[in-house]
Design a protein around this motif. Structure first.
Motif: not given
Length: 399
Positions: A19-23, A50-51, A167-171, A250-251
């Motif tokens: 999930s991190w890699l895709r982001g 999926p990835c 890690y970081g994620v979209a807000v 993930n999306v």
């Protein structure tokens, strides 16, 4: 500047590292990096994973090999692929072969970066072998995704440079709304007993919906213990008040989270749970079991969520308190979302990776020199394989 990643994938594989890699890769693309990803696929065609499917859809160059091949063959394939277009930096996400190839990659003058995603037995062995092990086998750098992992290894004597990059994620633009008629709990992750304790989590959720009025729970994910989970829910006999939501790409995860109120995570251990980061970014309040891992750096007790001491009374009492106090949920929701915005955004994570990759790329040799070094590694492996095959043939003939 170019960077090659290696990782693992499978048709039903869900997990934080990918999930991190895709982001993060789209941010690196926009920053001008040429990216290539070398996959080891457990089963099925790569397009079913999926990835792999997501990254190729982004226009990222991807190649795949079977993870069922002998480890020798996996390492040789990896070196051959790297020799076709030597990167300035090599990053190991989820790949034993990637770590085993490090000795030849370093000899080719290419910086190699590993990632400690958790504190389980697998990553402890990775640390022992490729950070504090024989110097010639060690990675150039090791990234720790949580403060706990960074502190755990701060006294280690090694030439490997250690880095803390959470890690970081979209807000999302919008946040989850306060519960009205029903408090909805969700779990998002792998359906496994090891680490996630998925059966104990299901039993805890079933107890909650029995004892706390106007609550329901949905379990999202896939994994080897799904059948056992289904049997557990059937025995608990709570109907649709605790149900399975299936595997989610993930999306789509945060879209589902925006319809929830509480994320439940009752694992034995974690690194820095991406599902929890994603939920908090949506304003979904986390309730997690107390562990020694990265959970504690995200949850400020009673401010951004709750940490419970057990999956029984303490968990049920905490959910009841949230359900009975709408103003408490609203306060926690705002604070949890704000924490991600200021400390764990995808942009912040990507900027730290760009800085590290840029520093290491400056130390890279010319591509032709790297290629010669990588091909020497392939020849060495071919020679050893030939000797081993001859020895086995002699043993067979002798018997």
């Amino acid at each position: 500047m170019n960077v090659t990643f290696t990782t693992f994938d499978a048709p039903d594989f869900v997990g934080g590292p990918n999930s991190w890699l895709r982001g993060v890769l789209p941010f690196l693309q926009r920053a001008g990096w040429q990216i290539r990803v070398l996959f080891f696929i457990e089963r099925g065609p790569p397009e079913a994973c999926p990835c792999y499917r997501a990254l190729t859809g982004m226009g990222i160059a991807c190649e795949a090999a079977s993870s069922n091949e002998p480890m020798f063959a996996q390492v040789r394939w990896l070196l051959r692929e790297l020799a076709k277009a030597p990167p300035t930096v090599f990053v190991i996400n989820l790949s034993i072969a990637g770590y085993l190839a490090t000795r030849w990659i370093r000899r080719a003058g290419i910086s190699s970066i590993g990632i400690l995603h958790s504190d389980d037995a697998f990553y402890k062995k990775i640390f022992a072998e490729f950070v504090v092990g024989a110097a010639g086998n060690c990675v150039t750098d090791m990234v720790c995704v949580s403060e706990f992992l960074s502190r755990l290894n701060e006294d280690a004597k090694t030439a490997t440079s250690m880095h803390l990059i959470p890690y970081g994620v979209a807000v999302p633009d919008h946040a989850a709304t306060a519960p009205t008629e029903c408090l909805r709990l969700i779990y998002v992750g792998r359906l496994v007993e090891e680490q996630k304790q998925i059966l104990a989590l299901a039993q805890a959720l079933c107890r909650v919906v029995r004892e706390v009025a106007d609550t329901e729970a949905i379990i999202y994910g896939s994994g080897p213990d799904r059948a056992r989970l289904e049997q557990c829910l059937e025995q608990e006999n709570v109907g649709q008040r605790v149900r399975l939501g299936g595997q989610v790409d993930n999306v789509e995860v945060q879209k589902l989270m925006l319809n929830a109120n509480v994320l439940v995570l009752l694992s034995d251990y974690e690194g820095l749970p991406i599902a929890m980061l994603e939920a908090m970014a949506c304003g979904v309040v986390p309730v997690c079991l107390r562990t020694r891992s990265g959970v504690s750096q995200l949850i400020e007790q009673g401010k951004t969520g709750f940490v419970v001491d057990n999956r029984g009374d303490d968990f049920v009492t905490t959910i009841r308190e949230i359900a009975m106090k709408p103003e408490l949920w609203s306060r926690l929701s705002r604070a949890s979302r704000a924490k991600i915005v200021t400390q764990y955004s995808a942009e912040l994570n990507a900027s730290r990776w760009v800085e590290l990759l840029t520093d290491r790329s400056a130390q890279s040799p010319r591509p032709d020199a790297s290629k010669r070094g990588l091909l020497r590694g392939v020849k060495t492996l071919d020679f050893l394989y030939t000797k081993l095959s001859q020895r086995n043939d002699e043993t067979v003939r002798a018997t």
